[in-house]
Design a protein around this motif. Structure first.
Motif, PDB file in Angstrom:
ATOM      1  N   TYR A 100      29.704 -26.418 -12.134  1.00 52.26           N
ATOM      2  CA  TYR A 100      28.429 -26.065 -12.764  1.00 52.26           C
ATOM      3  C   TYR A 100      27.868 -27.313 -13.437  1.00 52.26           C
ATOM      4  CZ  TYR A 100      24.971 -23.280 -15.312  1.00 52.26           C
ATOM      5  OH  TYR A 100      23.795 -22.735 -15.798  1.00 52.26           O
ATOM      6  N   ARG A 101      26.956 -27.972 -12.782  1.00 54.72           N
ATOM      7  CA  ARG A 101      26.519 -29.299 -13.210  1.00 54.72           C
ATOM      8  C   ARG A 101      25.422 -29.295 -14.277  1.00 54.72           C
ATOM      9  NH1 ARG A 101      30.082 -31.535 -13.503  1.00 54.72           N
ATOM     10  NH2 ARG A 101      28.954 -33.494 -13.760  1.00 54.72           N
ATOM     11  N   LYS A 102      24.819 -28.152 -14.590  1.00 53.98           N
ATOM     12  CA  LYS A 102      23.686 -28.138 -15.509  1.00 53.98           C
ATOM     13  C   LYS A 102      24.088 -28.442 -16.943  1.00 53.98           C
ATOM     14  CE  LYS A 102      21.136 -24.820 -12.660  1.00 53.98           C
ATOM     15  NZ  LYS A 102      20.511 -23.485 -12.610  1.00 53.98           N
ATOM     16  N   VAL A 103      25.185 -27.851 -17.369  1.00 52.70           N
ATOM     17  CA  VAL A 103      25.630 -27.982 -18.756  1.00 52.70           C
ATOM     18  C   VAL A 103      27.070 -27.492 -18.815  1.00 52.70           C
ATOM     19  CG1 VAL A 103      24.944 -25.663 -19.519  1.00 52.70           C
ATOM     20  CG2 VAL A 103      24.869 -27.566 -21.158  1.00 52.70           C
ATOM     21  N   ALA A 108      26.947 -22.410 -21.743  1.00 53.52           N
ATOM     22  CA  ALA A 108      25.936 -21.566 -21.090  1.00 53.52           C
ATOM     23  C   ALA A 108      26.321 -20.098 -21.062  1.00 53.52           C
ATOM     24  CB  ALA A 108      25.689 -22.074 -19.671  1.00 53.52           C
ATOM     25  N   ALA A 176      19.834 -23.762 -22.436  1.00 57.16           N
ATOM     26  CA  ALA A 176      20.799 -23.779 -21.339  1.00 57.16           C
ATOM     27  C   ALA A 176      21.616 -22.496 -21.252  1.00 57.16           C
ATOM     28  CB  ALA A 176      21.741 -24.970 -21.498  1.00 57.16           C
ATOM     29  N   ARG A 178      22.722 -18.947 -20.276  1.00 57.94           N
ATOM     30  CA  ARG A 178      22.415 -18.042 -19.171  1.00 57.94           C
ATOM     31  C   ARG A 178      22.652 -16.619 -19.622  1.00 57.94           C
ATOM     32  NH1 ARG A 178      20.040 -19.030 -14.230  1.00 57.94           N
ATOM     33  NH2 ARG A 178      21.334 -17.351 -13.432  1.00 57.94           N
ATOM     34  N   GLN A 318      27.715 -30.757 -23.781  1.00 54.63           N
ATOM     35  CA  GLN A 318      28.142 -31.630 -22.703  1.00 54.63           C
ATOM     36  C   GLN A 318      29.174 -32.612 -23.216  1.00 54.63           C
ATOM     37  OE1 GLN A 318      25.011 -33.854 -20.573  1.00 54.63           O
ATOM     38  NE2 GLN A 318      25.384 -32.430 -18.896  1.00 54.63           N
TER      39      GLN A 318
END
Length: 345
Positions: A100-103, A108, A176, A178, A318
């Motif tokens: 999961y590269r977003k955060v 999330a 960020a 979800r 992060q």
């Protein structure tokens, strides 16, 4: 019934072991999709459905493996399969964080249910250590702690339901974070059909887990590897493949709470493998038939779960390489423990 494995070559036994592992892995992807749909349709929530339905469903191979090997008298393999599976599955969350590269995944996927379940998991793992450290005692070859383990698990599920209905702690939403509503299944088949398909796959995965257990015992004997190593690093990883596949699949679908809930719930269910193994083991209390190596895996699981719990509470946005520091530590703990145990033979 399986044919007599002693009549097969080692290559053939390895092929059966690997074939069963492949079946478990492939069907795990489908189970994740069905569980996500069930979570959306029933409105029970991804974290709760993940911890109960997906967690138990993907763990069926493991409980069959532990129970059948315990019934065969392989106490160390049965219990180390349970603990090794929990350790591996917790490490799988770190791998999902990488995917999961977003955060950071734990940032999330904020869920009070997952926090509560992780705490119950630590209780479920600490209790067998206490049983191991006390004098051996059993009634009808069952340790009194075994029903306590089952009761603790059920109370944990009830607690998760109450937290989902009315959480008293709420996570701070960020850009960020979800939410469950961000991911809605597009499977329009009836809920009954989806449930039936999920149940069918669970049965097939369970049968595959039984084959893994039988071939694992045979390979342990032939290759001269201790049952603890075969259980913690062999059958445990194979029977945990559904969790790895379903977690990665859930993350890619955006069902982040389902992914974490599936792992933590699966780990809680895996702790029940010890209870089922104690019932199946007919030579007395299984807690006193295991080696210190297996107890080491219990302690490792406690440490890894504590690290995960801190990560879920801290919700670091992060860390190094785009993942959380807890993921780095989880991978390091598992790799270090696996290397140490493998070197001991």
């Amino acid at each position: 019934m399986l044919p007599d494995l002693s009549q097969f070559s080692t290559t053939a036994v390895l092929a059966i072991f690997a074939g069963s592992a492949l079946i478990i892995a492939l069907l795990g992807t489908k189970m994740s999709g069905y569980a996500d749909t069930i979570a959306d349709r029933t409105r029970f929530g991804e974290a709760l459905v993940g911890s109960v339905l997906l967690g138990a469903g993907t763990s069926i191979a493991g409980i069959v493996t532990s129970t059948t090997t315990a019934a065969s008298g392989a106490a160390d393999l049965a219990v180390s399969n349970a603990l090794g599976g929990i350790a591996a599955q917790t490490m799988f969350l770190a791998l999902a964080d990488v995917a999961y590269r977003k955060v950071n995944l734990e940032h999330a996927a904020a869920s009070a249910v997952n926090l509560g379940q992780a705490t119950v998991l630590m209780l479920l793992v600490a209790l067998p250590i206490m049983a191991w450290a006390t004098p051996a005692f059993s009634v009808w070859a069952i340790n009194p702690l075994t029903p306590v383990l089952v009761g603790t698990y059920l109370v944990g599920l009830y607690n998760a339901h109450k937290i989902h209905e009315r959480p008293m702690w709420l996570a701070r939403n960020t850009g960020a974070t979800r939410d469950e509503q961000d991911d809605q299944s597009e499977d329009h088949r009836s809920l009954w059909l989806i449930g039936a398909l999920f149940g069918t796959l669970t049965i097939i995965v369970g049968l595959s887990g039984w084959v893994v257990g039988e071939t694992g015992i045979e390979l342990s004997s032939r290759l001269g590897i201790s049952q603890g190593v075969v259980g913690a690093l062999g059958t445990a990883i194979v029977t945990s493949l559904p969790e790895l596949v379903t977690t990665i699949a859930a993350v890619r679908r955006g069902a982040l709470q389902l992914a974490i809930g599936g792992i933590i719930g699966g780990n809680m269910f895996d702790a029940l493998f010890i209870a089922s193994s104690d019932i199946a083991y007919r030579d007395g209390s299984i807690y006193h038939a295991i080696s210190q190596r297996t107890v080491f895996w219990m302690a490792l699981v406690l440490v890894m779960t504590a690290v995960l719990l801190i990560g879920l509470l801290r919700r670091e946005r992060q860390g190094p390489g785009g993942i959380g520091w807890e993921s780095v530590i989880l991978i390091a703990l598992w790799v270090g423990a696996a290397t140490l145990q493998a070197s001991l033979g």
